[in-house]
Motif scaffolding. Structure first.
Motif, mmCIF file in Angstrom:
data_model
loop_
_atom_site.group_PDB
_atom_site.id
_atom_site.type_symbol
_atom_site.label_atom_id
_atom_site.label_comp_id
_atom_site.label_asym_id
_atom_site.label_seq_id
_atom_site.Cartn_x
_atom_site.Cartn_y
_atom_site.Cartn_z
ATOM 1 N N ASN B 8 0.811 -1.217 0.000
ATOM 2 C CA ASN B 8 0.000 0.000 0.000
ATOM 3 C C ASN B 8 0.851 1.277 0.000
ATOM 4 O O ASN B 8 0.397 2.337 0.423
ATOM 5 C CB ASN B 8 -0.971 -0.023 1.189
ATOM 6 C CG ASN B 8 -0.236 -0.297 2.506
ATOM 7 O OD1 ASN B 8 1.002 -0.316 2.542
ATOM 8 N ND2 ASN B 8 -0.991 -0.512 3.569
ATOM 9 N N ALA B 9 2.093 1.148 -0.475
ATOM 10 C CA ALA B 9 2.946 2.351 -0.554
ATOM 11 C C ALA B 9 2.372 3.294 -1.611
ATOM 12 O O ALA B 9 1.848 2.861 -2.640
ATOM 13 C CB ALA B 9 4.377 1.944 -0.917
ATOM 14 N N THR B 10 2.504 4.583 -1.344
ATOM 15 C CA THR B 10 1.975 5.564 -2.303
ATOM 16 C C THR B 10 3.013 5.867 -3.391
ATOM 17 O O THR B 10 4.212 5.594 -3.227
ATOM 18 C CB THR B 10 1.649 6.889 -1.584
ATOM 19 O OG1 THR B 10 2.882 7.392 -1.047
ATOM 20 C CG2 THR B 10 0.651 6.669 -0.455
ATOM 21 N N ALA B 11 2.534 6.440 -4.475
ATOM 22 C CA ALA B 11 3.430 6.832 -5.570
ATOM 23 C C ALA B 11 4.462 7.838 -5.066
ATOM 24 O O ALA B 11 5.630 7.823 -5.459
ATOM 25 C CB ALA B 11 2.615 7.430 -6.716
ATOM 26 N N GLU B 12 4.023 8.680 -4.157
ATOM 27 C CA GLU B 12 4.920 9.690 -3.594
ATOM 28 C C GLU B 12 6.062 9.027 -2.807
ATOM 29 O O GLU B 12 7.223 9.434 -2.903
ATOM 30 C CB GLU B 12 4.094 10.561 -2.644
ATOM 31 C CG GLU B 12 4.674 11.924 -2.369
ATOM 32 C CD GLU B 12 3.792 12.618 -1.339
ATOM 33 O OE1 GLU B 12 4.344 13.284 -0.440
ATOM 34 O OE2 GLU B 12 2.537 12.473 -1.431
ATOM 35 N N GLN B 13 5.713 8.015 -2.029
ATOM 36 C CA GLN B 13 6.746 7.302 -1.265
ATOM 37 C C GLN B 13 7.744 6.634 -2.204
ATOM 38 O O GLN B 13 8.952 6.682 -1.979
ATOM 39 C CB GLN B 13 6.090 6.262 -0.341
ATOM 40 C CG GLN B 13 5.355 6.904 0.841
ATOM 41 C CD GLN B 13 4.487 5.923 1.613
ATOM 42 O OE1 GLN B 13 4.085 4.892 1.089
ATOM 43 N NE2 GLN B 13 4.189 6.268 2.863
ATOM 44 N N ALA B 55 14.506 2.456 6.285
ATOM 45 C CA ALA B 55 13.776 3.262 7.265
ATOM 46 C C ALA B 55 12.796 4.232 6.618
ATOM 47 O O ALA B 55 12.023 4.892 7.317
ATOM 48 C CB ALA B 55 14.774 4.036 8.124
ATOM 49 N N MET B 56 12.810 4.351 5.291
ATOM 50 C CA MET B 56 11.931 5.321 4.632
ATOM 51 C C MET B 56 10.489 4.800 4.599
ATOM 52 O O MET B 56 10.246 3.606 4.528
ATOM 53 C CB MET B 56 12.458 5.618 3.225
ATOM 54 C CG MET B 56 13.808 6.348 3.270
ATOM 55 S SD MET B 56 14.577 6.535 1.629
ATOM 56 C CE MET B 56 13.629 7.932 0.998
ATOM 57 N N ASP B 57 9.553 5.726 4.635
ATOM 58 C CA ASP B 57 8.149 5.332 4.638
ATOM 59 C C ASP B 57 7.797 4.566 3.362
ATOM 60 O O ASP B 57 8.213 4.934 2.259
ATOM 61 C CB ASP B 57 7.254 6.567 4.752
ATOM 62 C CG ASP B 57 7.361 7.186 6.140
ATOM 63 O OD1 ASP B 57 7.654 6.430 7.098
ATOM 64 O OD2 ASP B 57 7.186 8.413 6.260
ATOM 65 N N GLY B 58 7.016 3.536 3.521
ATOM 66 C CA GLY B 58 6.538 2.770 2.378
ATOM 67 C C GLY B 58 7.489 1.665 1.940
ATOM 68 O O GLY B 58 7.163 0.868 1.065
ATOM 69 N N VAL B 59 8.658 1.609 2.561
ATOM 70 C CA VAL B 59 9.619 0.562 2.194
ATOM 71 C C VAL B 59 9.393 -0.655 3.094
ATOM 72 O O VAL B 59 9.293 -0.518 4.311
ATOM 73 C CB VAL B 59 11.076 1.052 2.348
ATOM 74 C CG1 VAL B 59 12.068 -0.103 2.139
ATOM 75 C CG2 VAL B 59 11.346 2.167 1.353
ATOM 76 N N ARG B 60 9.287 -1.812 2.460
ATOM 77 C CA ARG B 60 9.037 -3.021 3.223
ATOM 78 C C ARG B 60 10.332 -3.749 3.577
ATOM 79 O O ARG B 60 10.501 -4.246 4.659
ATOM 80 C CB ARG B 60 8.186 -3.928 2.347
ATOM 81 C CG ARG B 60 7.870 -5.240 3.002
ATOM 82 C CD ARG B 60 6.961 -6.014 2.081
ATOM 83 N NE ARG B 60 6.388 -7.112 2.790
ATOM 84 C CZ ARG B 60 5.231 -7.660 2.485
ATOM 85 N NH1 ARG B 60 4.525 -7.172 1.475
ATOM 86 N NH2 ARG B 60 4.764 -8.675 3.144
#
Lengths: 348, 348, 348, 348
Positions: B8-13, B55-60
C-alpha cells in the motif's frame, strides 16, 4: 558435581575417579544405580577441573549442580544490587525503570544529537546513549567519530543533565572513555572479550554488558562475574536479542523470559534493548512494554533526529516525533507498575 | 540492491525512494509488480546505506544482491590464496592438507609440551598449537602462562622445526605474539572484535580466524575482510562448530558444509577443528576424516601428554598414544586425496 | 535420576521428596553438599514422573542419568541391527553402505522415472526413492500423484530390481503403501507424529525415520523407540540437516557428527541425505563423501531426469549425467572403506 | 520474484531464463547491474516453480518478493478475523483477550478436573483446555484417556459453561473430536502434518494451530493457509516457544515479538502459551503479562488440582491457589488494555 560412569565402566575405573577426587581433598559418595553408577562430589569444587574428570576412562558425563557464577548469584548475595549515580538516578531492585535513548552512533551533526537529548530529557529519560566507537560487521561501514563523539556526548550531558552511556571496544580506550561516560557499555560481540572484562573490573564506573547474540544466560552471568571478581560490583546486564532460525521479520529473537530468569538467579539489574532486539521500528513499543511488565529495570532504544540519513541502523531508529509517542506509551506502563517487598518482585 | 515497497505504498513514497538513490549518483529501475513494486538499484552501492532506505516510509524490505565482502571473494580474486611459510610449508589451494596439533593451553611442564611436539613431528604434522593467553568463560578457570607460554612454544619449535600457532586476545599483545608465533589465531569469541581484526591487518604474519559460535559464513568472511582490507592478505579461516539446539552429545555442531561453501565463495584457505567442534575425543577421528574429504585445507586438534591432568579441555584432548592412532588414520585419508586442475577441486 | 534441591530448601521439603520416591518403591540416597543438597534415586524409574518431582516445593532441577530410550540403545542391545531385504541387500553394521536415489516426487512422466531407475541400477545403487504423497510447506505446491505414483515406483522396481523407498504421511495410507514399498519413510515434519509411529510399529516392512529439522538426537532415538516398542525392530534413521541460524548458503546444517554419535549410542543403521541436508546440488558430492567416511550406512540423494522441469526441489537434484559423476566419486570412497571387528567401527 | 544470475553467467544462460518465464505467460524485466544481472518476474507466479529456475545454469539465487501465504495475509484481507462462539465469546481483533486454562492432560479423576473448571469459571476464564489424546516424546509416557477424556471435558463444560479446547493428533480422530470440542488444537509437533491440516479445513469448528518448536512465522502462517484454503476460515494461531541454544533455565524461548509481527502480516487471532513456552511455573505470570501488553488475543496456561501427581508437565502447571493469584494479576492487566480504532491496535 555428579560424575556419571559408563554402564560398562569397571570397578577399577570407578575407584580411580574416586581416588582422584579424594586426593584433591574432597569427599565423594558413590550411588550404585541399577544401570549406571554415579559419584557425587561434596565440598569446594574450585580446585578441581571437571574436564579432566570427564576425560578419565569409564566416565560418561559430568553434571554440574552448582552454578559456576558466585559473586553475581543470589545465593551468595540475596539483596538486589542498586546502582546510584551522582545525580541521584538509580537502577535496579525496586527502583522505577530507567530509559536510555539516543542514536546508534554519534555523528558529525551535534545539533541533531542535542535535539534528541532535549527531547529525551523532556520525556523523562535518564540516559543519553550513542556510540563513538562502533563495532560494524563490515569494514566498509561507518566506524564512529571516536573522541570527538565522546566530546559531543559530554556536551549534550552538560546541556540536559542526562547521564551518558557509550560503548567501549578495546582495553586501550578505557581510560579515555572514563573521562566522558557515566556507564561503559560492552557490546554484544565483545561479551566474551575477557581481557576487556577484566580491565573493566578495575575501574569505578558502572559497566553495562550486552548479551552476546548466541550467549546463554549462564555465559552472560559469567561475563558479569569477570567484572565483579576483578573489583567492580556495578554491573548492569542488557538483553538485546539472540540469534534464532527465523530472522525474516525480526533481526533477532528478543528473549523476554531472560528478565525474570536473571532476576531469580542474580541480584544485578537487567535492562532490555528492543531496538537491536528486533531491528524493526514498529516493534519497539510492544516489546518495550512487554519487557517492562516482565520486570526489566530499564529500556534502551534508538532515536535519531533524521533516521533516513542516519549512519547506522536507521531501520530500527525512531524519529523524534515517533520517539515521543512511544515514550509516552512506555511511561504510562511505568507509571502503573506496582512495587512490593518480596525478593523477586516488581509486580504489575 | 532491490528495494521492495509495501503493497500500500503511495506513488509519492516510491518517488521519494527513487530520488534519494538518484541523488547519490546511482541509477534505478522500477519494476511494477501486480501486488508489490520493487526498485532495483544499479551501480556502486558503497556510498549508500541500506538501513536508511529501509527506514523510509513505504519501504518493506531491502534485498541485497551482491555479497558485502569484496577482497576475500572469488568474484574479485578467482585464484586460491596459498600461504607459504619460511620452511616451505604451504596452506591453501591444491596443497596437501596440514595438521596443527598440540595442547589447549601451554602449561608449566615444558617436558610435556616437548613430548607432544616430538610426537607431532614424528607423525608428519606441520604446526604446534597451544594457548599462552586463554579465553575462559569463567574467571575462575586457568587463564594461561602468558609470555612464559610463548617462550615454551618457541623452544619446542627450535627443537622440532614445527611452526607455532597461538591465540591473540588483545591488541596490546600483538607485538609480543609476533616475536614468538608463526600464525596468530583469533579465537571464536573474538571473531567480531573489530579493533583486534584491524590491528592484525597491519602485521605481516598470517592470521587464522576461528568462526564465532553463532557467526554466519558471511560474518566470518567479513571478519576476514577486516584483516585483508587493512593490509594483510594472509588469512586462514577455521570452522570450529556452531551452537545449536542439541548439545547433549556434542558441545557444538561442526558445520562440515562450511568447507565447500567457503571454497566456492572465497579464495582463502579453510581448516577445521574437530576437537572444539565436538568436545568429544571419540569424534575427532570421524569428523577429521569427514572434513578432509569435504575439502578442508587442514585440521587442528588437541593432544596432551596427560589429558587427565590438563588445565583445560581434557575431555576433547587425545593422549599421545591416541594421537598417533588418530593421526595415522587421518594421514591415510590425506594420502588418498586426488588433486586436479579445476578451480574449486581437491577431489577424493 | 538426581534431584537437586534449592539452596534454601527446608528439611521438610527434602523429606517430602524422599518420601514421595520411597512410596513408589524406589531407594534414595541424599548427598548433603556444602551449598545444595541432592537426592539420588536408585531403581527402575519407569513408575515415577520426573516432572511431578520437579514441581514439588524446594526442588530446583531434575538431572536424568539414564537415557530415556531403551530398546534402541546399545546398552540393552550391543550388536548392530542389520536389516536384510528379500533380494539380499543389507543395511547396517559392517555392511557396505547403500545408495538410495531418485526424484523428490514421482511425476506423470513414467519414462523419466524409468530413465533414473536404469541409471541408478547401472551405477550400483540399491534403492529407488520417490514421493507419491508429498508434504509441502505451502498448500499451493504440488502434493503428489498418490496411488498412481506408487504404481510407477513398483513398475520401475519390476524393470530394474531396485528396492522402493517412499514416504508415508498418514496412518490411513499405511496399508496401501505396504502393497507397493519396500521401506516406508517417515518425513522430517512427521518425526513426532506419534500415532503414525505407533501404527508403523505394527507392520513388518522396514521404516526409515528422518530426523526432524529441530529434533535432538535423543528425540530421534525416542521416535525410533515408538516403532520398535510397538513391535517393528527394522528401523533405519536418517540425518537430513537441522535448522540453524545460517541458511544463506545451505538450506539446513547437515549434522555429520550425528552419525558417529548415533552409532555409539544405538545399534540402528543411520543414513544421510545430503540433498535435503544442504539444498544445493554442488554440495551433494562433498557432503556425501564426508558422511561415508564418518560411518554412514548409506546415502539418499535426489536425481531427476530433467531438474529444470521437476515438480519439486529442482535446485537440489542432479540430472542423470551429474548423478553418474557424483555416484562414481561416491563409489570410489565406498570401495576404500575398511572394516574391522570392533563394536563401533567401519574405519576408513 | 527476482532471479539473481551468477557474476559469470553467459548471455545465453540469461536468455534461457527469460524465455522460460515468458513461456509461462509472465513478463520479465532485466536489470543489468555492474557486477550481477537480475531478472524481475512480473505477474501471477503461481504457475511457475522457483526451484526449477534456481536449478537452471547460471542462476545464483531466487529472491521471493511476495509472501507465499495469501488467504491469511492482511494484503488480501485487511480486517481482523474475529471468531464468535455460540455463547457469545469472541477471539480476535479488538476483543478482550481470552483465557484458556486447564490441565495438560485429562486424567481419571473427574472431580479434579471439575475443581479446575469451577476455579476457571470463577476467575472469568472462557475456555477449559485438556488433552485426551497426548503426543509424548517417549512411548513410555502417559498417552491420554482418549474418548473418556473427551466425555469428561464435555461434562465439565455442561457444569460450568466453559468452552472446550482439545488436541487432535490424527485425521482418523477428527469426527470424534468434533462431537465434544469447541476448538480443535493442532499440536506443535503436528504443525506441518499437512494431511491433518487439510482435513481440518473441511470442518466447521475453529482450529487452533500451535507453532512448531522450530517453525518460522512464515511456516506457521502457511500451516494456517492449508486450513483456510481448504474451507475453514476460523483459525487461531498459538505461539508456544521455539527451540534455542539455551534451555537451561527455560524449556523454550517464548517469542513474544511473534505477536505484533503476526498481527501486522495476518488478520488471524494469535494467543500465547506461557506454560509450554517456558516450562517453568514461576514464569507464567511475567510472560503472560508480557504477551498481553504486546497484543496477544489470549493466553493458554496449565492448571492442575494436584500438580505433584499430574500425569504430565507438572513442573509447568499451577495448583488452584497459584492459578487464582496469577489469574488475578493477569486480569488486572487485561482490565487496563485500551482499545482504539486503528487497524493493528490494542494499545495499552
Amino acid at each position: 558435581m555428579i560424575i556419571v560412569m559408563e554402564h560398562n565402566a569397571t570397578a577399577e575405573q570407578l575407584n580411580r575417579v574416586v581416588k582422584y577426587i579424594e586426593n584433591k581433598g574432597l569427599q565423594t559418595q558413590v550411588n550404585n544405580g541399577t544401570v549406571l553408577n554415579v559419584v557425587a562430589v561434596i565440598g569446594d569444587k574450585s580446585g578441581i577441573n571437571a574436564e579432566n574428570i570427564a576425560a578419565m576412562d569409564g566416565v560418561r558425563e559430568i553434571k554440574k549442580i552448582q552454578e559456576p557464577f558466585k559473586l553475581v548469584s543470589r545465593v551468595a548475595h540475596p539483596e538486589d544490587t542498586v546502582i546510584t549515580f551522582s545525580n541521584g538516578v538509580k537502577i535496579g531492585g525496586l527502583e522505577k525503570p530507567v530509559l536510555m535513548v539516543g542514536p546508534c552512533s554519534v555523528e558529525k551533526d551535534f545539533d541533531g544529537l542535542l535535539k534528541v537529548a532535549i527531547a529525551a530529557k523532556e520525556m523523562g529519560c535518564q540516559f543519553l546513549r550513542g556510540g563513538a566507537f562502533k563495532p560494524r560487521t563490515s569494514p566498509y561501514d561507518f566506524q564512529g567519530l571516536e573522541e570527538k563523539g565522546l566530546q559531543y556526548l559530554a556536551k549534550a550531558r552538560e546541556k540536559t543533565g542526562l547521564l551518558v552511556v557509550t560503548e567501549v571496544m578495546d582495553t586501550m580506550d578505557i581510560a579515555l572513555l572514563c573521562q566522558y561516560a557515566d556507564v561503559l557499555q560492552v557490546g554484544a560481540r565483545n561479551m566474551q572479550n575477557f581481557k576487556l572484562l577484566k580491565a573493566l573490573g578495575r575501574i569505578k564506573k558502572p559497566v553495562m554488558i550486552k548479551r552476546g547474540p548466541a550467549a546463554t544466560i549462564k555465559e552472560l552471568l559469567l561475563a558479569a562475574e569477570y567484572v565483579v571478581a576483578n573489583g567492580n560490583p556495578n554491573v548492569i546486564l542488557c538483553e538485546r536479542g539472540i540469534k534464532g532460525f527465523d530472522n525474516q521479520y525480526s533481526r533477532n529473537t528478543l528473549d523476554i523470559a531472560a528478565i525474570p530468569i536473571i532476576r531469580k538467579y542474580s541480584h544485578l539489574p537487567v535492562i532490555v534493548d528492543p531496538s537491536h532486539g528486533t531491528g524493526k521500528r514498529y516493534l519497539i513499543e510492544p516489546m518495550g512494554k512487554a519487557a517492562l511488565v516482565a520486570g526489566a529495570h530499564g529500556l534502551m532504544y534508538e532515536v535519531h533526529h533524521d533516521p533516513d540519513n542516519a549512519m547506522c541502523d536507521g531501520a530500527q531508529s525512531l524519529n523524534i516525533e515517533q520517539f515521543k509517542d512511544v515514550t509516552r506509551a512506555l511511561n504510562k506502563v511505568i507509571g502503573r507498575i506496582d512495587y512490593d517487598n518480596k525478593n523477586n518482585p516488581q509486580t504489575y
